[in-house]
Structures are given as structure tokens and as C-alpha cells.
Design an enzyme around this catalytic site. Structure first.
Site, PDB file in Angstrom:
ATOM      1  N   GLU A  15       4.039 -12.605   4.370  1.00 15.79           N
ATOM      2  CA  GLU A  15       3.545 -11.415   5.089  1.00 15.79           C
ATOM      3  C   GLU A  15       2.215 -10.909   4.506  1.00 15.79           C
ATOM      4  O   GLU A  15       1.531 -10.114   5.143  1.00 15.79           O
ATOM      5  CB  GLU A  15       4.589 -10.278   5.022  1.00 15.79           C
ATOM      6  CG  GLU A  15       5.821 -10.515   5.887  1.00 15.79           C
ATOM      7  CD  GLU A  15       6.724 -11.630   5.369  1.00 15.79           C
ATOM      8  OE1 GLU A  15       6.883 -11.743   4.136  1.00 15.79           O
ATOM      9  OE2 GLU A  15       7.242 -12.409   6.188  1.00 15.79           O
ATOM     10  N   ASN A  16       1.873 -11.356   3.317  1.00 19.66           N
ATOM     11  CA  ASN A  16       0.634 -10.865   2.697  1.00 19.66           C
ATOM     12  C   ASN A  16      -0.633 -11.381   3.407  1.00 19.66           C
ATOM     13  O   ASN A  16      -1.729 -10.877   3.155  1.00 19.66           O
ATOM     14  CB  ASN A  16       0.583 -11.195   1.200  1.00 19.66           C
ATOM     15  CG  ASN A  16       1.517 -10.353   0.355  1.00 19.66           C
ATOM     16  OD1 ASN A  16       2.052 -10.805  -0.662  1.00 19.66           O
ATOM     17  ND2 ASN A  16       1.735  -9.108   0.750  1.00 19.66           N
ATOM     18  N   ARG A  40      -2.286  -0.077  -6.289  1.00 20.40           N
ATOM     19  CA  ARG A  40      -2.257   1.334  -6.687  1.00 20.40           C
ATOM     20  C   ARG A  40      -2.735   1.503  -8.133  1.00 20.40           C
ATOM     21  O   ARG A  40      -3.406   2.477  -8.469  1.00 20.40           O
ATOM     22  CB  ARG A  40      -0.839   1.906  -6.495  1.00 20.40           C
ATOM     23  CG  ARG A  40      -0.532   2.223  -5.037  1.00 20.40           C
ATOM     24  CD  ARG A  40       0.935   2.396  -4.813  1.00 20.40           C
ATOM     25  NE  ARG A  40       1.635   1.106  -4.823  1.00 20.40           N
ATOM     26  CZ  ARG A  40       2.949   0.975  -4.887  1.00 20.40           C
ATOM     27  NH1 ARG A  40       3.711   2.039  -4.980  1.00 20.40           N
ATOM     28  NH2 ARG A  40       3.496  -0.225  -4.854  1.00 20.40           N
ATOM     29  N   ASP A  54       4.943  -5.731  -7.981  1.00 18.03           N
ATOM     30  CA  ASP A  54       4.276  -4.843  -7.023  1.00 18.03           C
ATOM     31  C   ASP A  54       3.514  -3.723  -7.754  1.00 18.03           C
ATOM     32  O   ASP A  54       3.873  -3.342  -8.870  1.00 18.03           O
ATOM     33  CB  ASP A  54       5.326  -4.261  -6.071  1.00 18.03           C
ATOM     34  CG  ASP A  54       4.689  -3.710  -4.799  1.00 18.03           C
ATOM     35  OD1 ASP A  54       3.542  -4.091  -4.483  1.00 18.03           O
ATOM     36  OD2 ASP A  54       5.348  -2.901  -4.116  1.00 18.03           O
TER      37      ASP A  54
HETATM   38  C1  IPE Z   1       5.875  -7.794  -2.215  1.00 16.35           C
HETATM   39  O1  IPE Z   1       4.939  -6.777  -2.322  1.00 16.35           O
HETATM   40  C2  IPE Z   1       5.184  -9.131  -2.303  1.00 16.35           C
HETATM   41  C3  IPE Z   1       4.649  -9.471  -3.616  1.00 16.35           C
HETATM   42  C4  IPE Z   1       4.816  -8.793  -4.709  1.00 16.35           C
HETATM   43  C5  IPE Z   1       3.924 -10.714  -3.649  1.00 16.35           C
HETATM   44  P1  IPE Z   1       4.282  -6.126  -1.020  1.00 16.35           P
HETATM   45  O2  IPE Z   1       3.388  -5.048  -1.502  1.00 16.35           O
HETATM   46  O3  IPE Z   1       3.679  -7.155  -0.163  1.00 16.35           O
HETATM   47  O4  IPE Z   1       5.567  -5.532  -0.276  1.00 16.35           O
HETATM   48  P2  IPE Z   1       5.674  -4.414   0.829  1.00 16.35           P
HETATM   49  O5  IPE Z   1       4.619  -4.703   1.871  1.00 16.35           O
HETATM   50  O6  IPE Z   1       5.413  -3.103   0.154  1.00 16.35           O
HETATM   51  O7  IPE Z   1       7.065  -4.519   1.356  1.00 16.35           O
HETATM   52  C1  IPE Z   2       1.506  -6.715  -5.451  1.00 16.06           C
HETATM   53  O1  IPE Z   2       0.657  -5.634  -5.574  1.00 16.06           O
HETATM   54  C2  IPE Z   2       0.767  -8.021  -5.497  1.00 16.06           C
HETATM   55  C3  IPE Z   2       0.683  -8.722  -4.211  1.00 16.06           C
HETATM   56  C4  IPE Z   2       1.328  -8.408  -3.123  1.00 16.06           C
HETATM   57  C5  IPE Z   2      -0.187  -9.867  -4.180  1.00 16.06           C
HETATM   58  P1  IPE Z   2       0.124  -4.898  -4.277  1.00 16.06           P
HETATM   59  O2  IPE Z   2      -1.197  -5.447  -3.912  1.00 16.06           O
HETATM   60  O3  IPE Z   2       1.131  -4.919  -3.192  1.00 16.06           O
HETATM   61  O4  IPE Z   2      -0.048  -3.428  -4.836  1.00 16.06           O
HETATM   62  P2  IPE Z   2       0.241  -2.084  -4.059  1.00 16.06           P
HETATM   63  O5  IPE Z   2       1.674  -2.136  -3.617  1.00 16.06           O
HETATM   64  O6  IPE Z   2      -0.702  -2.038  -2.897  1.00 16.06           O
HETATM   65  O7  IPE Z   2      -0.012  -1.030  -5.062  1.00 16.06           O
HETATM   66 MG    MG Z   3       2.636  -3.641  -2.651  1.00 14.17          MG
END
Ligand code: IPE
Ligand code: IPE
Ligand code: MG
Length: 265
Positions: A76-77, A33, A29
């Protein structure tokens, strides 16, 4: 193996904190950011995140980790803006295209956890091909959780069990484990989350029942070998009791040998 003296070889090798977790899961994660902090689009963060996988995979091999599970895209992404979703799908395709040869030469066995339905047919083919090409490798198992959700995984397993007409009394924890996306992987011993949040976000819900957790504020693209070493050291200092009274070193869910038992469900 080379004929280098042991001390010299040791100089190239990361110090290996013991005991080493057999299976490490990473919730990668913080890509968004990381990019925002640099005034870059979120996708630039995802690209930097993909580049980091190779580095951490190599370090994991050196530390003696047998299975590395990486959370790359959750069920959920799909809620993200369409441009970001499309970008993430393309990135997976490009990564397979560019890195499959190297991964295969380096003995990496790729397995996939998640639903292939809902993903573009050409990408599905690329994923299936990556699994096929690397299926006999045994240096490390790279379990890519893509379009993955822990609840969806348990649901999909239950549906298949019911479709096969298995009687309720035959449905045991062991049987259910055989119906997960990747059957018979050892349970994760350690789950690392980068990016500072303290949550699982639907990652390996069934398998992580007795995993140790480790969280770092470092964003995934900056998570390096030193950070991994720190996580493994923290793990080595934990007392795992598995519901008992005294510390145990053996994870009861870890009895399988991944190189021989991994099979795509
Ligand atoms: C978790 O990260 C999923 C992956 C790293 C693929 P998210 O950024 O989607 O999680 P939430 O929404 O903060 O819980
Ligand atoms: C995790 O990084 C990767 C995926 C969920 C694909 P994020 O895209 O969730 O990064 P933040 O949490 O918005 O910084
Ligand atoms: Mg994230």
C-alpha cells in the site's frame, strides 16, 4: 567465546527477559512524524529509521531472538507521493550496498518477504544477491518485508498451489505455510508496532494468528534497546493459551528450527 569471567560478560549483555520470543516482527512506523517534528523532510526520517535497524538487530541477537521480521515497505505504500516512493527504493539499494558486508560478517541471514515484481531490475538483483551471499549464515534471520502485503502473500501462495495442480483436499494449513514468501519460518511470537497506531496494516496476516501484540508511541528512529527490552518483558508476562484453557509456553507454529529450515520460496 572470550575467557572473561561470567559476571564481567554479563555486564555487557542486556538482561534477558524470559521466555524470549523466537520470532519478533516489527512494524517500523513513525519515521515521517519523527522528521516532521524536527522540521526535516520525511526522507530524513526514513534514513534515521534505516540507521536504527542495525541497532535493534544487534540487540535482538543479544536477547536471543532467532528471527527478526521488519516491515520496510508495504504493497500500500505505493500510494505515497512519487518522490517518497523513489526515495525509499533508493534507500533500500544504498543500505544493501553499504551494509551487506557487515551483516554477512556478523552472521545475519537475510531473507525477503514480498513481491520482487514491480521493483526496478537493478534493485531486484541487489536483493537476490543479498539473499545469496548470506544464505548460509545462522546467527539470526533478518526477514525484510519489502513490497510486502499479507493479503498479497496469501494470494500468491494460493496461485502457486493452483498452478501446481495440487488437489483441494491436499491444501492444508501446513501446505499453505510452505508456499508463503519465506517457507517454514516459525510464526512470529511478538509483533511490535512503533508510532502509536493500533493496527496491523497488512503485516504477516497468516503468520500472526497467535502472535502477542505490543504497541509503543515511540517513533521508530527513537526505538532503542531499552524499548525493546520493555517489549520483551511485556511479552514474558503474557499468558498464551492458543485456544486452550491453560497457559502454554510453546507456540505450535514454532516447531521449525529457523537456521536449518529457512528457504526462500
Ligand atoms: C505500515 O506503516 C507499513 C510499514 C511500516 C512499512 P504505514 O504508515 O504504511 O501504515 P498505515 O498507513 O498508517 O496503516
Ligand atoms: C514508516 O514510517 C516507514 C514506512 C512506511 C516506509 P512512516 O513513513 O509511515 O511514518 P509516519 O507514520 O508517516 O510518521
Ligand atoms: Mg506510518
Amino acid at each position: 567465546m572470550t575467557s572473561q569471567p561470567a559476571e564481567q560478560r554479563a555486564a555487557h549483555k542486556p538482561t534477558n527477559p524470559t521466555p524470549t520470543p523466537r520470532h519478533v516482527g516489527i512494524i517500523m512506523d513513525g519515521n515521517g512524524r519523527w522528521a516532521q517534528n524536527r522540521g526535516l523532510p520525511r526522507l530524513a526520517g526514513h534514513r534515521a529509521g534505516v540507521d536504527n535497524i542495525k541497532r535493534i538487530l544487534e540487540s535482538s541477537v543479544e536477547f536471543g531472538v532467532e528471527v527478526l521480521s521488519i516491515y520496510a515497505f508495504s504493497t500500500e505504500n505505493w500510494r505515497r507521493p512519487p518522490d517518497e516512493v523513489t526515495g525509499l527504493m533508493r534507500l533500500l539499494g544504498l543500505t544493501i550496498q553499504r551494509q551487506l558486508g557487515d551483516l554477512n560478517r556478523n552472521g545475519v541471514k537475510i531473507v525477503h518477504s514480498g513481491r520482487l515484481e514491480g521493483i526496478e531490475p537493478s534493485l531486484q538483483r541487489q536483493v537476490r544477491n543479498a539473499l545469496e551471499v548470506t544464505k548460509n549464515n545462522s546467527r539470526i534471520v533478518l526477514n525484510v518485508a519489502f513490497n510486502y502485503g499479507g493479503r498479497a502473500e496469501i494470494l500468491d501462495a494460493m496461485r502457486r498451489i493452483m498452478q501446481e495442480g495440487i488437489p483441494p483436499e491436499a491444501v492444508t494449513e501446513e501446505l499453505l505455510s510452505h508456499y508463503l514468501y519465506v517457507a517454514d519460518l516459525p510464526d512470529p511470537d511478538l509483533i511490535i508496532r512503533t508510532g502509536g497506531e493500533w493496527r496491523l496494516s497488512n503485516f504477516l496476516l497468516w503468520q500472526a494468528a497467535y502472535a502477542e501484540y505490543y504497541q509503543t508511541p515511540t517513533y521508530w528512529p527513537d526505538f532503542n534497546e531499552d524499548e525493546l527490552r520493555r517489549a520483551l518483558e511485556a511479552y514474558a508476562g503474557r499468558q498464551r493459551r492458543f485456544g486452550g484453557v491453560v497457559a502454554q509456553t510453546i507456540n505450535p507454529g514454532n516447531s521449525q528450527s529457523p537456521a536449518t529450515s529457512v528457504a526462500q520460496a
